[in-house]
Design a protein around this motif. Structure first.
Motif, PDB file in Angstrom:
ATOM      1  N   MET A  12      45.482  64.591  27.663  1.00  0.00           N
ATOM      2  CA  MET A  12      46.262  63.226  28.415  1.00  0.00           C
ATOM      3  C   MET A  12      46.175  63.051  29.362  1.00  0.00           C
ATOM      4  SD  MET A  12      49.520  62.965  25.290  1.00  0.00           S
ATOM      5  CE  MET A  12      49.820  61.034  25.959  1.00  0.00           C
ATOM      6  N   ARG A  13      46.209  64.131  29.843  1.00  0.00           N
ATOM      7  CA  ARG A  13      46.795  63.697  32.244  1.00  0.00           C
ATOM      8  C   ARG A  13      45.445  63.858  32.507  1.00  0.00           C
ATOM      9  NH1 ARG A  13      51.066  67.276  31.204  1.00  0.00           N
ATOM     10  NH2 ARG A  13      49.850  69.785  31.396  1.00  0.00           N
ATOM     11  N   LEU A  14      44.050  64.677  31.794  1.00  0.00           N
ATOM     12  CA  LEU A  14      42.321  64.735  31.752  1.00  0.00           C
ATOM     13  C   LEU A  14      42.073  62.658  31.319  1.00  0.00           C
ATOM     14  CD1 LEU A  14      40.599  67.526  30.556  1.00  0.00           C
ATOM     15  CD2 LEU A  14      41.243  67.046  33.060  1.00  0.00           C
ATOM     16  N   LEU A  15      42.817  62.386  30.809  1.00  0.00           N
ATOM     17  CA  LEU A  15      42.509  60.665  30.229  1.00  0.00           C
ATOM     18  C   LEU A  15      43.081  59.542  31.315  1.00  0.00           C
ATOM     19  CD1 LEU A  15      42.688  60.440  26.630  1.00  0.00           C
ATOM     20  CD2 LEU A  15      40.550  60.027  27.939  1.00  0.00           C
ATOM     21  N   ARG A  16      44.146  60.812  31.876  1.00  0.00           N
ATOM     22  CA  ARG A  16      45.285  59.464  32.551  1.00  0.00           C
ATOM     23  C   ARG A  16      44.479  58.774  33.780  1.00  0.00           C
ATOM     24  NH1 ARG A  16      49.177  62.703  33.324  1.00  0.00           N
ATOM     25  NH2 ARG A  16      50.768  61.361  31.496  1.00  0.00           N
ATOM     26  N   SER A  17      43.162  59.888  34.415  1.00  0.00           N
ATOM     27  CA  SER A  17      42.821  59.139  36.007  1.00  0.00           C
ATOM     28  C   SER A  17      41.885  58.789  35.511  1.00  0.00           C
ATOM     29  CB  SER A  17      42.457  60.291  36.688  1.00  0.00           C
ATOM     30  OG  SER A  17      42.102  61.339  35.426  1.00  0.00           O
ATOM     31  N   ASP A  18      41.117  58.351  34.542  1.00  0.00           N
ATOM     32  CA  ASP A  18      40.003  57.957  34.128  1.00  0.00           C
ATOM     33  C   ASP A  18      40.218  56.587  33.509  1.00  0.00           C
ATOM     34  OD1 ASP A  18      37.029  57.253  32.612  1.00  0.00           O
ATOM     35  OD2 ASP A  18      38.078  57.067  30.881  1.00  0.00           O
ATOM     36  N   PHE A  19      41.921  56.588  32.809  1.00  0.00           N
ATOM     37  CA  PHE A  19      42.331  55.244  32.971  1.00  0.00           C
ATOM     38  C   PHE A  19      42.908  54.358  33.555  1.00  0.00           C
ATOM     39  CE2 PHE A  19      42.881  57.121  28.171  1.00  0.00           C
ATOM     40  CZ  PHE A  19      42.191  55.910  27.384  1.00  0.00           C
ATOM     41  N   ALA A  20      43.487  54.682  34.556  1.00  0.00           N
ATOM     42  CA  ALA A  20      43.685  53.925  35.513  1.00  0.00           C
ATOM     43  C   ALA A  20      43.304  53.833  36.283  1.00  0.00           C
ATOM     44  CB  ALA A  20      44.543  55.455  36.589  1.00  0.00           C
ATOM     45  N   ALA A  21      41.778  54.835  37.111  1.00  0.00           N
ATOM     46  CA  ALA A  21      40.888  53.746  37.947  1.00  0.00           C
ATOM     47  C   ALA A  21      40.207  52.757  36.597  1.00  0.00           C
ATOM     48  CB  ALA A  21      39.544  55.207  37.968  1.00  0.00           C
ATOM     49  N   ARG A  22      39.196  53.128  35.466  1.00  0.00           N
ATOM     50  CA  ARG A  22      38.946  51.872  35.193  1.00  0.00           C
ATOM     51  C   ARG A  22      40.420  50.335  35.070  1.00  0.00           C
ATOM     52  NH1 ARG A  22      38.570  51.381  28.772  1.00  0.00           N
ATOM     53  NH2 ARG A  22      38.974  53.603  29.192  1.00  0.00           N
ATOM     54  N   TYR A  23      41.368  50.610  34.636  1.00  0.00           N
ATOM     55  CA  TYR A  23      42.027  49.915  34.644  1.00  0.00           C
ATOM     56  C   TYR A  23      42.736  48.816  36.688  1.00  0.00           C
ATOM     57  CZ  TYR A  23      42.281  50.400  29.677  1.00  0.00           C
ATOM     58  OH  TYR A  23      42.162  51.089  28.611  1.00  0.00           O
ATOM     59  N   THR A  24      41.976  50.381  36.792  1.00  0.00           N
ATOM     60  CA  THR A  24      42.393  48.893  38.938  1.00  0.00           C
ATOM     61  C   THR A  24      41.394  48.555  38.905  1.00  0.00           C
ATOM     62  OG1 THR A  24      43.561  51.701  39.752  1.00  0.00           O
ATOM     63  CG2 THR A  24      42.865  49.906  41.020  1.00  0.00           C
ATOM     64  N   GLU A  25      39.637  48.409  38.671  1.00  0.00           N
ATOM     65  CA  GLU A  25      38.506  47.966  38.794  1.00  0.00           C
ATOM     66  C   GLU A  25      38.483  46.474  37.375  1.00  0.00           C
ATOM     67  OE1 GLU A  25      35.471  50.684  37.490  1.00  0.00           O
ATOM     68  OE2 GLU A  25      35.870  51.573  39.674  1.00  0.00           O
ATOM     69  N   ALA A  26      39.818  46.644  36.562  1.00  0.00           N
ATOM     70  CA  ALA A  26      39.659  45.598  35.615  1.00  0.00           C
ATOM     71  C   ALA A  26      41.096  45.223  35.719  1.00  0.00           C
ATOM     72  CB  ALA A  26      38.749  45.526  34.498  1.00  0.00           C
ATOM     73  N   LYS A  27      42.243  44.802  36.571  1.00  0.00           N
ATOM     74  CA  LYS A  27      43.210  44.334  35.837  1.00  0.00           C
ATOM     75  C   LYS A  27      43.234  43.142  35.125  1.00  0.00           C
ATOM     76  CE  LYS A  27      45.191  45.952  40.391  1.00  0.00           C
ATOM     77  NZ  LYS A  27      46.129  45.450  41.597  1.00  0.00           N
ATOM     78  N   SER A  28      44.667  42.921  34.489  1.00  0.00           N
ATOM     79  CA  SER A  28      44.553  41.960  33.771  1.00  0.00           C
ATOM     80  C   SER A  28      44.736  40.336  33.948  1.00  0.00           C
ATOM     81  CB  SER A  28      45.798  42.128  32.270  1.00  0.00           C
ATOM     82  OG  SER A  28      46.134  41.085  32.027  1.00  0.00           O
ATOM     83  N   ILE A  29      43.793  39.806  33.672  1.00  0.00           N
ATOM     84  CA  ILE A  29      43.878  38.134  34.051  1.00  0.00           C
ATOM     85  C   ILE A  29      45.290  37.323  33.118  1.00  0.00           C
ATOM     86  CG2 ILE A  29      42.401  36.287  34.632  1.00  0.00           C
ATOM     87  CD1 ILE A  29      39.973  37.965  34.410  1.00  0.00           C
ATOM     88  N   ALA A  30      45.792  36.133  33.847  1.00  0.00           N
ATOM     89  CA  ALA A  30      46.919  35.579  33.111  1.00  0.00           C
ATOM     90  C   ALA A  30      46.350  34.670  32.242  1.00  0.00           C
ATOM     91  CB  ALA A  30      47.981  35.538  34.431  1.00  0.00           C
ATOM     92  N   PHE A  31      46.482  34.230  31.041  1.00  0.00           N
ATOM     93  CA  PHE A  31      46.029  32.943  30.658  1.00  0.00           C
ATOM     94  C   PHE A  31      45.672  31.568  31.423  1.00  0.00           C
ATOM     95  CE2 PHE A  31      47.514  34.521  26.559  1.00  0.00           C
ATOM     96  CZ  PHE A  31      46.321  35.674  25.956  1.00  0.00           C
ATOM     97  N   SER A  32      47.034  31.989  32.002  1.00  0.00           N
ATOM     98  CA  SER A  32      47.762  30.743  33.502  1.00  0.00           C
ATOM     99  C   SER A  32      46.147  30.714  34.738  1.00  0.00           C
ATOM    100  CB  SER A  32      48.743  30.308  33.996  1.00  0.00           C
ATOM    101  OG  SER A  32      48.425  31.406  34.545  1.00  0.00           O
ATOM    102  N   LEU A  33      45.168  31.770  34.498  1.00  0.00           N
ATOM    103  CA  LEU A  33      44.711  31.551  35.348  1.00  0.00           C
ATOM    104  C   LEU A  33      43.040  31.764  34.850  1.00  0.00           C
ATOM    105  CD1 LEU A  33      46.232  34.204  37.573  1.00  0.00           C
ATOM    106  CD2 LEU A  33      45.788  31.869  38.499  1.00  0.00           C
ATOM    107  N   VAL A  34      42.929  31.364  34.095  1.00  0.00           N
ATOM    108  CA  VAL A  34      41.231  31.446  33.282  1.00  0.00           C
ATOM    109  C   VAL A  34      40.375  29.713  33.324  1.00  0.00           C
ATOM    110  CG1 VAL A  34      40.294  31.514  30.754  1.00  0.00           C
ATOM    111  CG2 VAL A  34      41.688  32.764  31.510  1.00  0.00           C
ATOM    112  N   SER A  35      39.735  29.638  33.988  1.00  0.00           N
ATOM    113  CA  SER A  35      39.138  28.212  33.868  1.00  0.00           C
ATOM    114  C   SER A  35      38.338  27.794  32.584  1.00  0.00           C
ATOM    115  CB  SER A  35      38.383  28.266  35.336  1.00  0.00           C
ATOM    116  OG  SER A  35      37.376  29.349  34.897  1.00  0.00           O
ATOM    117  N   GLY A  36      38.086  26.914  33.118  1.00  0.00           N
ATOM    118  CA  GLY A  36      37.528  25.850  31.785  1.00  0.00           C
ATOM    119  C   GLY A  36      36.226  26.693  31.586  1.00  0.00           C
ATOM    120  N   ALA A  37      35.552  26.918  32.728  1.00  0.00           N
ATOM    121  CA  ALA A  37      34.140  27.620  32.806  1.00  0.00           C
ATOM    122  C   ALA A  37      34.012  29.277  31.740  1.00  0.00           C
ATOM    123  CB  ALA A  37      33.464  27.831  33.910  1.00  0.00           C
TER     124      ALA A  37
END
Length: 400
Positions: free
Chosen positions: A85-110
């Motif tokens: 799990m510790r080996l996975l932690r850094s990989d997940f952290a890097a991946r989700y830093t690059e792709a942070k969650s976008i709030a529904f309210s910020l999703v544009s029509g396009a």
């Protein structure tokens, strides 16, 4: 050898929840392995996804755990898992830093257009594709006066009560064997992944089977309400309350569907990814209602409904499905008795919630649980809903 079921029986888990826990362990392939079962229980006690791990990741790691040899301490197995799990932690952290969650309210029509294209869904005019009729002779339903409130949050509880009153007047049973309407504007609900992007958000209010609480509303939502206060109502509030410190308000006008389209399209897709029964979404400023629903490969939009049209149509939707929508049990697949055009979008969208989505949901709901035992049970409840079929490589765990 002590079995996983026996470990559960001895564990600090409420008696009424032990059968559920055993079912989860069985579904995940750990029913007869003392070592793996005990390790899995231990991981779950630290919220199971402490390292950003989903059920599939846990399965993959557990599949590689060496069998417990005679005399080998169980702690060795647990330590092996934690090392992985510790080996996975850094990989997940890097991946989700690059792709942070976008709030529904910020999703544009396009962006919403792209989501629909990625999922092979087509937006269509509901009035033209699948028109509905309001019963003849019914009285007009009054609009909700949002100008009484300083903002959307302040008016949410009153608006939720208004929804309940109107649906009840249209024939929807509220209470036992029926429904309830919840204020959900502060409840974390949905996390989905579409392509390489993550989205999160919820609804302001929702219709759920009676007795369901906010913590489980995401899985059992039947109608979602997204509230928007128009600039016209904001201006009226400030005009009627000169003693209140005024905020800057844009030119007074009614709220349009175009302004909130990206948010509600993303929310509807996310809700269908978690629910296994159909649902409607209503974007409303109290004056107009914009209804959204998925049928087959179509996103049907009923833009600009009056309150009379909207509440009678939503009531008809709830009543037409009968006891199916009042069930308080989650289901892993859309029921066989559900019409195919309702089943198809649910099955298509189920795969959107992957990876860290389970982690986010577990963590967001922990605040509702007091004791460690409640947290463990909540984690298992969520796991049971998300658990994938047991991979072939996991079958040996059931026989060990």
């Amino acid at each position: 050898m002590t079995t996983v079921s026996e470990l559960v029986d001895k564990g600090d888990i409420p008696e009424e929840r032990k059968d559920d826990v055993k079912r989860v362990l069985h579904d995940l392939g750990y029913a007869a392995s003392r070592a793996v079962g005990k390790a899995f229980l231990k991981i779950t006690e630290i919220q199971m996804t402490d390292a950003g791990m989903c059920i599939a990741d846990a399965n993959a790691i557990l599949a590689e755990v060496e069998p417990l040899q005679d005399g080998q301490p169980t702690t060795k197995v647990i330590q092996d898992l934690r090392d992985e799990m510790r080996l996975l932690r850094s990989d997940f952290a890097a991946r989700y830093t690059e792709a942070k969650s976008i709030a529904f309210s910020l999703v544009s029509g396009a962006a919403a257009n792209q989501l629909l294209e990625d999922l092979d869904l087509i937006q269509a005019n509901g009035f033209e594709e699948a028109p509905f009729e309001t019963p003849a002779g019914v009285s007009d339903i009054n609009t909700f006066d949002f100008s009484q409130f300083v903002d959307e949050d302040a008016g949410t509880s009153s608006f939720v009560e208004y929804h309940k009153k109107q649906l009840q007047a249209c024939g929807v049973r509220m209470g036992r064997s029926g429904y309830k309407v919840l204020d959900l504007h502060k409840t974390p609900m949905y996390h989905v992944e579409i392509g390489n992007k993550r989205y999160s958000g919820g609804v302001d209010g929702g219709v759920v089977p009676y007795a369901v609480q906010a913590a489980s509303a995401a899985k059992l939502l039947r109608i979602g309400f997204e509230h928007k206060q128009s600039t016209a109502d904001k201006a009226t509030f400030w005009m009627n309350h000169p003693d209140v410190l005024q905020a800057e308000v844009a030119a007074p006008r009614q709220y349009s569907f175009k302004e909130g389209r990206g948010q509600v399209v993303c929310c509807l897709l996310a809700a269908h990814a978690m629910c296994q029964l159909p649902l409607d979404l209503d974007l409303t400023d109290g004056q107009q209602h914009h209804l959204l629903r998925l049928r087959g490969d179509l996103l049907l939009v009923y833009e600009g409904c009056t309150p009379t049209q909207a509440y009678h149509e939503m009531a008809d939707f709830l009543i037409r499905q009968g006891p199916m929508l009042t069930r308080k049990q989650t289901v892993l697949e859309p029921p066989a008795e559900l019409e195919e055009e309702l089943r198809r979008p649910i099955k298509k969208l189920k795969g959107l919630v992957q990876g860290a989505a389970l982690t986010d949901q577990v963590q967001s709901l922990m605040s509702f649980c007091g004791s460690t035992e409640d947290q463990v049970c909540m984690a298992y409840e969520i796991a049971r809903h998300w658990a994938p079929p047991i991979p072939a490589c996991m079958s040996f765990l059931q026989e060990r």
